[in-house]
Write a protein that holds these residues in place. Structure first.
Motif, mmCIF file in Angstrom:
data_model
loop_
_atom_site.group_PDB
_atom_site.id
_atom_site.type_symbol
_atom_site.label_atom_id
_atom_site.label_comp_id
_atom_site.label_asym_id
_atom_site.label_seq_id
_atom_site.Cartn_x
_atom_site.Cartn_y
_atom_site.Cartn_z
ATOM 1 N N GLN A 1 -4.225 4.539 -12.453
ATOM 2 C CA GLN A 1 -5.511 3.843 -12.430
ATOM 3 C C GLN A 1 -5.321 2.361 -12.183
ATOM 4 O O GLN A 1 -4.240 1.819 -12.436
ATOM 5 C CB GLN A 1 -6.206 4.037 -13.775
ATOM 6 C CG GLN A 1 -6.671 5.463 -13.943
ATOM 7 C CD GLN A 1 -7.303 5.701 -15.293
ATOM 8 O OE1 GLN A 1 -7.144 4.914 -16.215
ATOM 9 N NE2 GLN A 1 -8.014 6.808 -15.387
ATOM 10 N N LYS A 2 -6.390 1.730 -11.760
ATOM 11 C CA LYS A 2 -6.357 0.302 -11.529
ATOM 12 C C LYS A 2 -5.950 -0.405 -12.828
ATOM 13 O O LYS A 2 -6.458 -0.068 -13.889
ATOM 14 C CB LYS A 2 -7.737 -0.184 -11.066
ATOM 15 C CG LYS A 2 -7.734 -1.591 -10.559
ATOM 16 C CD LYS A 2 -9.076 -1.957 -9.972
ATOM 17 C CE LYS A 2 -9.076 -3.455 -9.697
ATOM 18 N NZ LYS A 2 -10.312 -3.915 -9.111
ATOM 19 N N GLY A 3 -5.027 -1.328 -12.714
ATOM 20 C CA GLY A 3 -4.577 -2.065 -13.897
ATOM 21 C C GLY A 3 -3.317 -1.495 -14.524
ATOM 22 O O GLY A 3 -2.668 -2.154 -15.342
ATOM 23 N N ASP A 4 -2.945 -0.271 -14.142
ATOM 24 C CA ASP A 4 -1.722 0.337 -14.699
ATOM 25 C C ASP A 4 -0.480 -0.435 -14.257
ATOM 26 O O ASP A 4 -0.370 -0.825 -13.099
ATOM 27 C CB ASP A 4 -1.568 1.792 -14.206
ATOM 28 C CG ASP A 4 -2.503 2.746 -14.935
ATOM 29 O OD1 ASP A 4 -3.253 2.277 -15.810
ATOM 30 O OD2 ASP A 4 -2.473 3.950 -14.592
ATOM 31 N N VAL B 1 1.786 -3.884 -10.584
ATOM 32 C CA VAL B 1 0.520 -3.485 -11.187
ATOM 33 C C VAL B 1 -0.363 -2.854 -10.111
ATOM 34 O O VAL B 1 -0.426 -3.365 -8.991
ATOM 35 C CB VAL B 1 -0.212 -4.726 -11.768
ATOM 36 C CG1 VAL B 1 -1.542 -4.328 -12.410
ATOM 37 C CG2 VAL B 1 0.674 -5.423 -12.783
ATOM 38 N N VAL B 2 -1.031 -1.758 -10.466
ATOM 39 C CA VAL B 2 -1.956 -1.132 -9.525
ATOM 40 C C VAL B 2 -3.194 -2.020 -9.436
ATOM 41 O O VAL B 2 -3.873 -2.230 -10.433
ATOM 42 C CB VAL B 2 -2.346 0.295 -9.990
ATOM 43 C CG1 VAL B 2 -3.371 0.912 -9.040
ATOM 44 C CG2 VAL B 2 -1.107 1.163 -10.082
ATOM 45 N N VAL B 3 -3.448 -2.563 -8.240
ATOM 46 C CA VAL B 3 -4.605 -3.457 -8.116
ATOM 47 C C VAL B 3 -5.763 -2.792 -7.394
ATOM 48 O O VAL B 3 -6.877 -3.281 -7.408
ATOM 49 C CB VAL B 3 -4.236 -4.779 -7.394
ATOM 50 C CG1 VAL B 3 -3.379 -5.650 -8.292
ATOM 51 C CG2 VAL B 3 -3.565 -4.505 -6.067
ATOM 52 N N GLU B 4 -5.485 -1.692 -6.743
ATOM 53 C CA GLU B 4 -6.569 -0.996 -6.061
ATOM 54 C C GLU B 4 -6.239 0.481 -5.946
ATOM 55 O O GLU B 4 -5.080 0.843 -5.688
ATOM 56 C CB GLU B 4 -6.746 -1.591 -4.643
ATOM 57 C CG GLU B 4 -8.028 -1.128 -3.981
ATOM 58 C CD GLU B 4 -8.155 -1.632 -2.541
ATOM 59 O OE1 GLU B 4 -7.366 -2.513 -2.135
ATOM 60 O OE2 GLU B 4 -9.027 -1.103 -1.839
ATOM 61 N N VAL B 5 -7.235 1.303 -6.159
ATOM 62 C CA VAL B 5 -7.055 2.729 -5.940
ATOM 63 C C VAL B 5 -7.792 3.082 -4.657
ATOM 64 O O VAL B 5 -8.983 2.813 -4.528
ATOM 65 C CB VAL B 5 -7.578 3.552 -7.130
ATOM 66 C CG1 VAL B 5 -7.586 5.034 -6.807
ATOM 67 C CG2 VAL B 5 -6.728 3.290 -8.369
ATOM 68 N N GLY C 1 -4.227 6.887 -1.986
ATOM 69 C CA GLY C 1 -3.072 6.227 -2.571
ATOM 70 C C GLY C 1 -3.503 5.006 -3.346
ATOM 71 O O GLY C 1 -4.649 4.915 -3.791
ATOM 72 N N VAL C 2 -2.597 4.055 -3.476
ATOM 73 C CA VAL C 2 -2.906 2.865 -4.266
ATOM 74 C C VAL C 2 -2.322 1.625 -3.602
ATOM 75 O O VAL C 2 -1.488 1.722 -2.698
ATOM 76 C CB VAL C 2 -2.292 2.957 -5.694
ATOM 77 C CG1 VAL C 2 -2.894 4.102 -6.471
ATOM 78 C CG2 VAL C 2 -0.778 3.076 -5.624
ATOM 79 N N ALA C 3 -2.776 0.464 -4.065
ATOM 80 C CA ALA C 3 -2.120 -0.779 -3.698
ATOM 81 C C ALA C 3 -1.464 -1.310 -4.958
ATOM 82 O O ALA C 3 -2.110 -1.406 -6.001
ATOM 83 C CB ALA C 3 -3.137 -1.768 -3.154
ATOM 84 N N GLU D 1 0.854 -1.192 0.000
ATOM 85 C CA GLU D 1 0.000 0.000 0.000
ATOM 86 C C GLU D 1 0.882 1.230 0.000
ATOM 87 O O GLU D 1 1.835 1.322 0.771
ATOM 88 C CB GLU D 1 -0.917 -0.017 1.227
ATOM 89 C CG GLU D 1 -2.115 -0.880 0.984
ATOM 90 C CD GLU D 1 -3.211 -0.702 2.005
ATOM 91 O OE1 GLU D 1 -3.050 0.120 2.930
ATOM 92 O OE2 GLU D 1 -4.231 -1.397 1.865
ATOM 93 N N ARG D 2 0.567 2.141 -0.861
ATOM 94 C CA ARG D 2 1.325 3.393 -0.953
ATOM 95 C C ARG D 2 0.353 4.510 -0.623
ATOM 96 O O ARG D 2 -0.498 4.857 -1.444
ATOM 97 C CB ARG D 2 1.898 3.567 -2.366
ATOM 98 C CG ARG D 2 2.666 2.360 -2.850
ATOM 99 C CD ARG D 2 3.928 2.135 -2.056
ATOM 100 N NE ARG D 2 4.894 3.197 -2.273
ATOM 101 C CZ ARG D 2 5.924 3.409 -1.466
ATOM 102 N NH1 ARG D 2 6.100 2.660 -0.389
ATOM 103 N NH2 ARG D 2 6.778 4.376 -1.723
ATOM 104 N N ARG D 3 0.449 5.011 0.594
ATOM 105 C CA ARG D 3 -0.533 5.997 1.057
ATOM 106 C C ARG D 3 0.087 7.365 1.302
ATOM 107 O O ARG D 3 1.194 7.456 1.823
ATOM 108 C CB ARG D 3 -1.141 5.533 2.380
ATOM 109 C CG ARG D 3 -2.252 4.552 2.245
ATOM 110 C CD ARG D 3 -2.714 4.198 3.647
ATOM 111 N NE ARG D 3 -3.565 3.034 3.641
ATOM 112 C CZ ARG D 3 -4.893 3.079 3.536
ATOM 113 N NH1 ARG D 3 -5.513 4.225 3.435
ATOM 114 N NH2 ARG D 3 -5.594 1.968 3.532
#
Lengths: 375, 600
Positions: A32-35, A136-140, A145-147, A20-22
């Motif tokens: 975005q998710k999937g990037d 890969v970004v799996v969650e926004v 931030g993102v996971a 997690e990157r917060r």
């Protein structure tokens, strides 16, 4: 004691890892998710509120606090430039005016008729966070931030100093019990993550910093050297914010201790690959251990999900590492877990386990003094 | 919950930063007794990040050892029906770093100090004390609040009806800092206002939107009186509602307990205060934990608690070394250890905090560190446990503002009746003699003092139990909690080595008559068991005092314990020889007098 459990450090050859990157406060997510992201992709940014300045305008103008609104030339929320007047007295017939200039650029946050103070806020400071690992970004996490998920090798250390770094892995010693000395380090290791064996000498670490290695991963380090490095005696293990060019990760502990064979072999196997490391350690609640993360995206399909089979109890056959004197650093296999309390040399009555060391010798040890080597 | 009279089985846990301890209490022949205790590592850490895991493990150990079934899978069986289930489940907690607070008051030595006392008494760690006159500039205070990220802020200031300007200024500083809580970003920081009632409106305007603000009665309504109760109670409520709810697994745990979870130190304080009040004595209690060391005292009917946030035996062990200095730790070690080895060993304990000493030398080193942690924590306590400042009627408020000297300390070692130790290092010392020696060396009691340890470290659980079932708590406390070590006689004064210090005359229960002149620099132990008493006559040599004045005889009945009647003729102030050989010889001689360690 079916649930007796001694958490160990994870050393996983292939796993799915989610990071997690917060942002510290709400902000804007840039991906975005999937990037697909690389370690240096900026994934989110925000602005930290600026510093606050308190100006006692009423006392500077010699007026009672309740009269403050009548002399303010700026209202709450107004932008201000440094040196610009925020308040001004009317003076006598337009003469002998006194004013209070703003000590900084920013905005007027509040005006108090109780204290006579005006609170000014300086412009916000921008901050941004990167992905830290290739994945890969799996969650926004909206506004936070993102996971990022990646497949690869994950190795937890026991203690580290210095923050997040990335670089290719280079193994600088021949075996896990060889110390990392200055002679083993050269200019080609600039930007690399240098793997040593039993420990890194002071000169060795200095040399790594001199050639600007991104990180050093070794079994042990001496406490007096840590004191020299930090300029103070570390009282509590909360690290990661040190301003160091080279992040240091210890896999075993303090002193000269051979790196666990499995860990060393795995790092050797990953030599030449790009890794992300972080020395941040927090041995308190919400424990944080330092880590080495090596993405191996091509193995995506051959890996089980993160955490599966990872939580297990200590049992006969478990591989353990001794984490206290007198067998500190030795590796072995649990052969028995007697239920009865046993007396140690110190006369402490403790729960024990029987262990067979790699050289075939056996010993009874307090359960508290071993940790499982987790795969 | 059942009525008091119907409660037959109780389980209480204490989730410490290192271990979670569970106790099972049952009603046996009409009285409450401890049946067993169990423990397991605390599991707020990864991979579990769920405190209830450690709680279940500790309770499972209780089940295994007692044969009393408490759990049905991962549920506590309610109520008790003979050999199954419990009527009450309670818990305390100091895991997650405990409760970390900032407090603010107008005058550092007055309202700010009262606010600090309220926060400490409630069981929190006080990260910083802000005051209008603390010498820091507003932006420095703002920076500090932002940097520390406390769990909660207690704001006080001004007596009721007094000026509101200063307290409003403090409110502005907090509002400007716009503080974020330590755990989680999804909730607002709890702020308690316990200052001048006239400033409530202003405080609400400033902080009402930005924080989770609560208003309680002024903790210093007039200069001459503190009213800490309402602020303390509110801290406990908010600890549950806001702070614990954010820690991993606590929401679940809160659903299991029959009474609010208390911060561990708050619970220990409540049981110590109860002992002092019930028996009318002066008491000092210490709880040496993994991360922190708490000292509690009741002198002249005033309760005080201090937390030495970074003095402890595991997480903070390295900080004991940093604060005391390696020479001070090593002076208690009766053998030669190279500095590098000591430093690495201590750091390894810090990074793997749950390990236990296996070898005798490791145990001695750990007990040397414990002595220094106790000494430093008690020094901090003495400078905080002082009378109310700023109450002199003759002075004006402006005099009080400039009054910087600390008030008179309430701690008087000569008046101290009972010293109680708890925490792993003291409660789990393999021999009770070791606990006695650590307490003596760390606190240096004077005159005649009883020493005890919390046998299995259950004061926290009894503290929270006292809140809901005082009878059970006090019965177990008296019968099963305290292990009396015995009585210590320690003359104050110094003299030449080997010259007379004190003459001890006592008839022991086995009929032996003791009449011995103890030379200066020595220690003695006479057998006087648990529940036994003896008439002591202590005649100090010229220049020494055992409580009645220099050279004056003290005659009194003394109580025994598992160690016995202890005489410490090493003098006060106490010093150790600087010569290496002489120092080691002394340490060995004293340890031998106490039979503290196995031979060899």
């Amino acid at each position: 004691m079916a649930h007796a459990y001694t958490p160990g450090l994870r050393v996983a050859e292939l796993t799915v890892l989610r990071k997690e990157r917060r942002l510290p406060i709400k902000g804007e997510v840039l991906v975005q998710k999937g990037d697909h992201v690389s370690s240096d992709t900026i994934v989110a940014r925000t602005h930290l509120p600026g510093n606050v300045r308190l100006e006692n305008v009423a006392s500077r103008l010699g007026i009672p606090p309740e009269d403050l609104p009548s002399v303010m030339v700026k209202k709450e929320g107004d932008p201000i430039a440094k040196g610009e007047a925020i308040a001004q007295t009317k003076g006598f017939f337009g003469l002998f005016k006194s004013s209070v200039p703003s000590p900084c650029e920013g905005t007027v946050e509040s005006i108090s008729t109780v204290t006579g103070q005006v609170i000014l806020r300086e412009p916000p400071t921008p901050i941004q966070i990167d992905a830290y690992v290739d994945g890969v970004v799996v969650e926004v996490l909206e506004g936070e931030g993102v996971a990022v998920e990646m497949v690869g090798t994950f190795i937890q250390g026991i203690f580290g100093v210095g923050g997040e770094r990335t670089g290719d892995i280079v193994v600088a010693v021949a075996s896990p019990d060889e110390p990392l000395v200055a002679e083993r380090i050269d200019a080609s290791m600039k930007g690399k993550i240098v793997v040593g064996g039993s420990h890194v000498t002071w000169d060795g670490l200095q040399k790594a910093m001199e050639v600007e290695a991104a990180g050093v991963v070794v079994g042990g380090f001496d406490d007096p050297d840590l004191r020299r490095l930090l300029g103070k005696d570390l009282g509590v293990a909360i690290t990661g914010h040190e301003d160091l060019k080279t992040t240091l990760v210890l896999t075993e502990g303090f002193g000269e201790i051979a790196m666990a064979g499995g860990t060393f072999d795995l790092l050797k196997k990953r030599e030449g690959r790009k890794a992300s490391i972080n020395g941040a350690t927090q041995i308190r609640a919400g424990v944080i251990r330092p880590e080495i993360v090596v993405p191996i995206p091509e193995e995506r399909d051959s890996v089980r999900e993160e955490g599966s089979g990872h939580v297990m109890g200590l049992e006969s056959g478990s591989l353990i590492r001794v984490i206290r004197e007198p067998h500190f650093g030795h590796l072995g296999t649990v052969t028995d877990l007697p239920n009865e309390l046993q007396m140690m040399e110190s006369e402490s009555m403790v729960r024990v386990l029987k262990v067979r060391f790699e050289d075939g010798s056996e010993s009874l040890l307090p359960r508290a003094n071993v940790e499982m080597i987790e795969k | 919950m059942s009525e008091n009279g119907k409660i037959r089985a109780i389980v209480a846990t204490d989730c410490g930063s290192t271990t979670t301890k569970a106790i099972l209490i049952k009603l046996v022949d009409g009285e409450y007794r401890l049946i067993v205790r169990g423990e397991a590592p605390t599991t707020v850490e990864a991979p579990f990040e769920d405190v209830t895991r450690g709680v279940l493990n500790a309770i499972r150990e209780v089940e295994e050892l007692s044969g009393h079934e408490v759990l049905d899978g991962e549920k506590i069986i309610h109520p008790n029906d003979g050999d199954r289930g419990v009527d009450l489940y309670l818990s305390t907690s100091s895991a997650g770093g405990g409760l970390q607070m900032m407090v603010a008051g107008v005058v550092q030595s007055m309202t700010a100090e009262s606010a600090q006392r309220a926060a400490l008494g409630a069981g929190s760690i006080v990260m910083d004390v802000l005051a209008s006159n603390d010498g820091r500039l507003p932006h420095q205070k703002i920076e500090r609040i932002r940097h520390l990220r406390p769990d909660m802020i207690l704001l006080s200031g001004g007596i009721d009806g007094g000026t509101i300007t200063h307290v409003v200024e403090l409110g502005q500083i907090i509002a400007a800092a716009d503080p974020k809580p330590r755990l989680g970003t999804g909730y607002r920081l709890p702020v308690i206002y316990a200052g001048n009632v006239d400033a409530r409106g202003e405080v609400e305007n400033m902080l009402g939107d930005k924080t989770a603000l609560s208003l309680v009665d002024n903790l210093r309504p007039i200069l001459e009186r503190e009213n800490l109760g309402p602020a303390r109670d509110k801290i406990h409520d908010l600890f549950m509602e806001h702070v614990m709810a954010q820690a991993p697994g606590y929401n679940k745990l809160m659903g299991w307990t029959d009474a609010p979870i208390m911060p561990t130190p708050g619970a220990v304080g409540s049981i110590i205060e109860t002992i002092a009040n019930r028996q009318g004595i002066e008491v000092v209690g210490v709880d040496i934990g993994g991360a922190t060391t708490d000292v509690f005292s009741v002198f002249r009917k005033t309760f005080n608690r201090t937390v030495s946030a970074n003095l402890g035996m595991s997480y903070s062990v390295s900080n004991v070394l940093a604060e005391a200095g390696i020479e001070n730790v090593m002076r208690w070690v009766p053998f030669d250890l190279p500095e590098l080895g000591v430093r690495n060993r201590i750091k390894n304990k810090m990074i793997r905090p749950t390990t236990v000493p296996q070898s005798l030398s490791d145990l001695k080193l750990e007990q040397a560190i414990a002595r220094e942690a106790l000494r430093l924590a008690f020094e901090q306590h003495k400078s905080f446990a002082v009378g109310l400042k700023g109450v002199q009627q003759e002075r004006t408020i402006s005099d009080a503002f400039s009054q910087s000297a600390s008030g008179e300390t309430l701690v008087n070692m000569m008046d101290l009746n009972l010293l109680v130790g708890s925490g792993g290092a003291l409660s789990h010392a393999p021999r009770r003699q070791q606990a006695a020696m650590m307490l003596i060396d760390g606190f240096l009691p004077e005159g005649v003092t009883r020493l005890a340890v919390d046998s299995i470290f259950m004061m926290p659980q009894l503290g929270v139990l006292a809140e809901v079932h005082e009878k059970a708590a006090t019965e177990v406390f008296e019968k099963d909690c305290l292990i009396h070590l015995g009585t210590l006689v320690a003359p104050v004064g110094t003299g030449p080595e080997g010259k007379p210090c004190v003459r001890i005359e006592v008839r022991l229960p086995d009929g032996t008559a003791v009449d011995e002149e103890i030379p200066f620099g020595n220690m003695r132990v006479y057998p006087l068991g648990v529940g036994e008493t003896a008439e002591l006559k202590a005649t100090p040599a010229r220049g020494f005092d055992v409580g009645a004045g220099p050279g004056k005889v003290v005659e009194r009945k003394v109580a025994g314990g598992v160690v016995g009647l202890m005489i410490d003729a090493r003098g006060r102030p106490f010093t150790l020889p600087t010569d290496e050989k002489a120092r080691v010889a002394k340490l060995e001689k004293w340890a031998a007098a106490f039979d503290a360690y196995p031979a060899g």
